[in-house]
Design a protein around this motif. Sequence first.
Motif, PDB file in Angstrom:
ATOM      1  N   GLU A 130       0.724  -1.232   0.013  1.00 31.03           N
ATOM      2  CA  GLU A 130      -0.058  -0.116   0.112  1.00 31.03           C
ATOM      3  C   GLU A 130       0.929   1.454  -0.150  1.00 31.03           C
ATOM      4  O   GLU A 130       0.248   2.494  -0.200  1.00 31.03           O
ATOM      5  N   PHE A 131       2.276   1.097  -0.027  1.00 31.45           N
ATOM      6  CA  PHE A 131       2.883   2.268   0.150  1.00 31.45           C
ATOM      7  C   PHE A 131       4.243   2.230  -0.978  1.00 31.45           C
ATOM      8  O   PHE A 131       4.456   1.076  -1.415  1.00 31.45           O
ATOM      9  N   ASP A 132       4.590   3.406  -1.265  1.00 36.03           N
ATOM     10  CA  ASP A 132       5.475   3.731  -2.619  1.00 36.03           C
ATOM     11  C   ASP A 132       6.573   4.282  -1.753  1.00 36.03           C
ATOM     12  O   ASP A 132       6.602   5.621  -1.558  1.00 36.03           O
ATOM     13  N   ILE A 133       7.717   3.665  -1.241  1.00 35.97           N
ATOM     14  CA  ILE A 133       8.716   4.257  -0.552  1.00 35.97           C
ATOM     15  C   ILE A 133       9.827   4.664  -1.428  1.00 35.97           C
ATOM     16  O   ILE A 133      10.467   4.125  -2.230  1.00 35.97           O
ATOM     17  N   THR A 134       9.970   5.889  -1.415  1.00 34.19           N
ATOM     18  CA  THR A 134      10.900   6.539  -2.346  1.00 34.19           C
ATOM     19  C   THR A 134      12.384   6.699  -1.735  1.00 34.19           C
ATOM     20  O   THR A 134      12.525   6.508  -0.305  1.00 34.19           O
ATOM     21  N   GLU A 135      13.448   7.183  -2.346  1.00 38.46           N
ATOM     22  CA  GLU A 135      14.905   7.465  -1.795  1.00 38.46           C
ATOM     23  C   GLU A 135      14.739   8.376  -1.058  1.00 38.46           C
ATOM     24  O   GLU A 135      15.335   8.418   0.087  1.00 38.46           O
ATOM     25  N   GLU A 136      13.808   9.320  -1.275  1.00 39.72           N
ATOM     26  CA  GLU A 136      13.795  10.486  -0.441  1.00 39.72           C
ATOM     27  C   GLU A 136      13.278  10.164   0.845  1.00 39.72           C
ATOM     28  O   GLU A 136      13.445  10.840   2.069  1.00 39.72           O
TER      29      GLU A 136
END
Length: 358
Positions: free
Chosen positions: A98-104
Amino acid sequence: MGSVTGSGVAEITNQMEYDDAVAYEATRKIYELSRGLDKRPWCLTASFTHPHDPYVARKKYWDLYEDCDHLLPEIPAMDYADHDPHSKRIFDANNWREFDITEEDIKRSRRAYFANISYLDDKVGEILQTLEDTRQEAIILFVSDHGDMLGERGLWFKMSFFEGSARVPLMIAAPQMEAGLNTTPVSNIDVCPTLCDLAGVSMDEVAEWTTGQSLVLMGQGVERTAPVAIEYAAEGSYAPMVSLRYGKWKYNRCAMDPDQLFDLDADPHELSNLAEVPAHSGTLSQLRAKSEARWDLAAFDADVRKSQARRWIVYEALRSGGYYPWDYQPLRMASEAYMRNHMDLNVLEENKRFPRGE
């Protein structure tokens, strides 16, 4: 995983408010103890929540890590299919899809965690300074209950036997132990016998509940040979998991999963499972025998489920009728604080001052 995507800066959170209060109450208690009105030896526990998710820090500490070189994990996220079975269960328990974990997101979360280590340093510093100011000759022990994967391999929080989660700091300052770094693995279950040893308290009355060993002799140059035992039966586990750390070896066992064997000297990131490597079958057999001698996994599983069933009964019963929580409630008698008309001012000032006047 909202702790990762919601990371950043805040001047107050639920956990900051708690830890600010812990430091304040601890320093007030040390002042009270320093007055010497109670002649008994004392032991004070100051239990903080930081560093911990949610990954939110005050700007004062956030700014310390603007140019930090460690804001990305050494081992980047892996594909779900490449993880071991328990790690997959952790991902599922955290609703990772359910989450899109970005590098930021990763950088901000790790920066906030590092910042909150510095925040905790200040809180511990307040306590140590108060001990020094009030001339208290105290033994000091600093320990944590778990680590955080902080994005290593794509994992976050605790819940596993990997070093990021299971390895914790343990520091002792005591006159009976020499200063210096000892890298031999020990356990939190060693804390109780160690404190009893340092304080000259018999373990007879509590030995039934602890299987650890005192670390005092290690602080005097004696080598420890006993393996470190680790258990896990909480979030993301469908059956008890156990682990032994024996020198450079870590051996993990669970009835649901394949065995894991890691050589932490050669493979500090635990990327190469040696349990199926013929050259290490002797080591595997020895550690499996030690593990089986310590744990009956079927009995462990049954005990956990019995405990859960009993607690559900108690939980539901406590919420029938008038409910009063068992939580600690620090009730205060405001009429007995500071100066009140029913108090003798001379006695009050004498008892509350440290150090006392001539």
